[in-house]
Write a protein that holds these residues in place. Sequence first.
Motif: not given
Lengths: 372, 222
Positions: B152-178
């Motif tokens: 849970f904690a690791h997922t909330i905080g993950e940045f690099g992988v999420v940015l690479m795979v999800g891009g940075n689409i607000p509402g879709e793939t923009e997580t709180i760390a991004i």
Amino acid sequence: MVAKLTVALQDDGPFRLDVQLSCATGEILALVGPSGSGKSRVLRSIAGLYRPKRGEIIYGDEVWYDPAKAVNLTPQQRRVGIVFQNYALFPHLSAIKNVMEALGDRPPSERRARAGELLDLVNLGGLEDRNPAELSGGQQQRVAVARALARDPNVLLLDEPFSAVDKATRQRLYRELADLRRQLRMPVVLVTHDLDEAAMLADRLCILHRGRTLQEGPPFDVMTRPATPEIARLVELKNTFEGRVLEHQAGNDRTFLGWGPYTLETTYQPNFPEGSCVTWTIPNARVIIHRPDRPSRGERENPVSGIIMEFVPLGDWTSVAITVDGVPDSPLFMTVPTHVAHRNDLATDKRINASLLAKGIHLMPLSHEDEA
Amino acid sequence: MNWPSLILSLKLAVWTMVVLLPIGIVLSRQLAWRRFPAKGLVEAALALPLVLPPTVLGFYILITLGGGSPIGQFYDAVLGRSLVFSFDGLLVASVIFNLPFVVLPMRRAFESIPPEVREAAACCGMSAGRILWRIELPMAWPGILSALVLTFAHTIGEFGVVLMVGGNIPGETETIAIAIYDRVQAFDNAAAGLMSAVLLIVALAAIGITYAATSSVGRRNI
């Protein structure tokens, strides 16, 4: 149900197994051997927790294990009760819930009452709701016994169940098992490395060494009439010597044995031809010291004389070793009641006479230590 | 406060836990008790996300799941949407990079169950499912819980992988760390500070829950 358990197991390789044994209903068979002899592996095979390469495990007319016919019943199907050395209780469940887990065959409404009865049977009434960590070693063992009995098992397996408790508790548990066994209607296999324990509890004893069953029989027979010198060593017969068969007298029921300068009388044991070399043994308790103040008829029976080289009081009993005249390298051990030792002023370096009871002398082939 | 990003992160974390719980239990039981060929290789592969830079891991996941890859094409053909730059892709990536965080504690927990206890359970007539439910899971519970909290904690905080795979689409793939990174880039320190504080509280709560739960379980077992 009256059924017999028959076991034959073979494994190759460094952990060789070559085991044959059987155990009848209501009988306690003790499987005795030093650690590493394969005792636990045999027990685990019977339970279905280990699969040897070849063999057969048959209970009544049910085949439990036969790899040649691809038969291997699961532990659940075999219905064995097992008590592990460290009990293997479920640590997160109370005593009564430990037992209830083994009552899955019964309707849920009956389980608690039945588990309570079983805990009463092993004298644990009142401690039902304690977790294993809140119980003493002896109490944990009783929970494990109750749990093993809960399924009304076909066979009860006990893997060194007394080794993890102190001596006083062990003595109490022995008595409890002796009481309990009158109510048990199943073959019971007890694994132990303790010969006294086996002799006390078991109807039959099976000696296991390096994965092989060497001798099976009533405890007294195995412990006083071992088939080979190797078994004599395993049953801790210290008085094991070499001698020569001089003469057989079938009519007198006598065999004469030469040992150093002595000619010893034994019971008629014609398996060994006259002139052959043999190993012979006599239990410590069959060596009787002579009382200087009161000579008796028994003194004519195989008298020997020697010097006490070792004198070790062990509570009620005292172990005495003497160097026998004429056979200096073969200390003769005997066990005498401590009060007798005191009355006769036994002490190191004193000379005493003793008789080797003819009935106690048992002949064996010469030892082949390298053969094993 | 970027609520959609926070909710997205929480959603991703919860789904990751849901997916990884059964996978982790199956994998770690195998690793704890079974011996099988190439076990060392499996262990190494599972530990790889621990040492691999997140962007590198993200890059490979992106290539493997992308529209040009067989997996990506298959996914598109079946569900009619892209796997990368979507929540689904994020979840797949999140599950992969969290594997070691789940498997290591769970494996230790299952390893700590003495084999005789499971054998005794089988000799009690309990089925494999019942042994898992009544014996193994309760005994391994502290390890499973800490695995989930770590995830849970690791997922909330993950940045690099999420940015690479999800891009940075607000509402879709923009997580709180991004989103925090985004706010800092925009010199909006107040918003970044608030979101960081929320994450800090979430992290502290997670750790607190683990400690409280495991110590009470520990007391029960001792």
